[in-house]
Write an enzyme that holds these catalytic residues in place. Structure first.
Site, short mmCIF file in Angstrom:
data_model
loop_
_atom_site.label_atom_id
_atom_site.label_comp_id
_atom_site.label_asym_id
_atom_site.label_seq_id
_atom_site.Cartn_x
_atom_site.Cartn_y
_atom_site.Cartn_z
N LYS A 82 -11.26 4.50 1.95
CA LYS A 82 -10.33 3.88 1.02
C LYS A 82 -11.16 3.15 -0.02
O LYS A 82 -11.96 2.27 0.30
CB LYS A 82 -9.41 2.90 1.75
CG LYS A 82 -8.37 2.25 0.82
CD LYS A 82 -7.49 1.27 1.56
CE LYS A 82 -6.43 2.01 2.30
NZ LYS A 82 -5.36 1.09 2.79
N GLU A 137 0.83 -1.20 0.00
CA GLU A 137 0.00 0.00 0.00
C GLU A 137 0.86 1.26 0.00
O GLU A 137 0.50 2.27 -0.59
CB GLU A 137 -0.93 0.01 1.21
CG GLU A 137 -2.00 -1.07 1.14
CD GLU A 137 -2.82 -1.14 2.40
OE1 GLU A 137 -4.05 -0.92 2.31
OE2 GLU A 137 -2.25 -1.41 3.48
N TYR A 191 -13.80 27.03 2.65
CA TYR A 191 -13.73 25.65 2.18
C TYR A 191 -12.51 25.39 1.31
O TYR A 191 -12.08 24.25 1.16
CB TYR A 191 -15.02 25.20 1.49
CG TYR A 191 -15.56 26.11 0.42
CD1 TYR A 191 -15.05 26.10 -0.86
CD2 TYR A 191 -16.64 26.96 0.69
CE1 TYR A 191 -15.57 26.92 -1.85
CE2 TYR A 191 -17.16 27.78 -0.28
CZ TYR A 191 -16.62 27.76 -1.56
OH TYR A 191 -17.14 28.57 -2.53
N LEU A 223 -6.24 4.96 8.83
CA LEU A 223 -7.05 6.09 8.38
C LEU A 223 -7.48 6.96 9.55
O LEU A 223 -7.65 8.17 9.41
CB LEU A 223 -8.27 5.58 7.61
CG LEU A 223 -7.97 4.75 6.36
CD1 LEU A 223 -9.28 4.33 5.69
CD2 LEU A 223 -7.08 5.50 5.40
N GLU A 224 -7.64 6.35 10.72
CA GLU A 224 -8.01 7.11 11.91
C GLU A 224 -6.97 8.17 12.24
O GLU A 224 -7.29 9.29 12.65
CB GLU A 224 -8.16 6.17 13.13
CG GLU A 224 -9.29 5.18 13.01
CD GLU A 224 -8.89 3.86 12.37
OE1 GLU A 224 -8.06 3.85 11.43
OE2 GLU A 224 -9.44 2.82 12.79
#
Length: 119
Positions: free
Chosen positions: A98, A21, A53, A71-72
């Site tokens: 993902k 990955e 934004y 990802l956290e």
């Protein structure tokens, strides 16, 4: 109180626990929601009185470019930057997805969501 959402920020990044990955990378989707008092900007019509934004998008892209196993971890970094750089932000929710994760099955995406209120 109001909310600003930046939805479906698409990023190519290299997160994950697998060595592959980190080399191959993957497509990601990030959704951000920021709660803030939007009344001042509704009256002033001034960008400095709201949640920009464009800044939110830049924060997401910057943090997604830094490799993490989880990802956290990425989502928490995004929230931390929002609170550091957007003074009117009262709360934030970040979803990191993902796309087509390498989990040995036909899965569209895996999503984590973290919500936090400013202390």
């Amino acid at each position: 109180m109001g909310k600003i959402r930046v939805t479906n920020i698409q990023v190519y990044a290299y997160h994950g626990c697998l060595v592959e990955e980190g080399k191959i990378g993957s497509d990601y989707r990030v959704d951000v929601e920021v709660s803030a008092n939007l009344q001042p900007s509704a009256i002033s019509d001034n960008l400095q009185d709201t949640v920009d934004y464009v800044l939110i998008n830049r924060i997401v892209k910057d943090e997604m470019a830094i490799r993490s196993k989880l990802l956290e971890h990425v989502a928490q970094r995004i929230i931390n930057r929002i609170f550091n750089e957007v003074s009117i932000a009262n709360a934030a929710t970040v979803e990191v997805s993902k796309i087509n994760p390498p989990i040995g099955g036909n899965v569209e995406m895996v999503t984590i969501e973290i919500s936090q209120t400013r202390n």
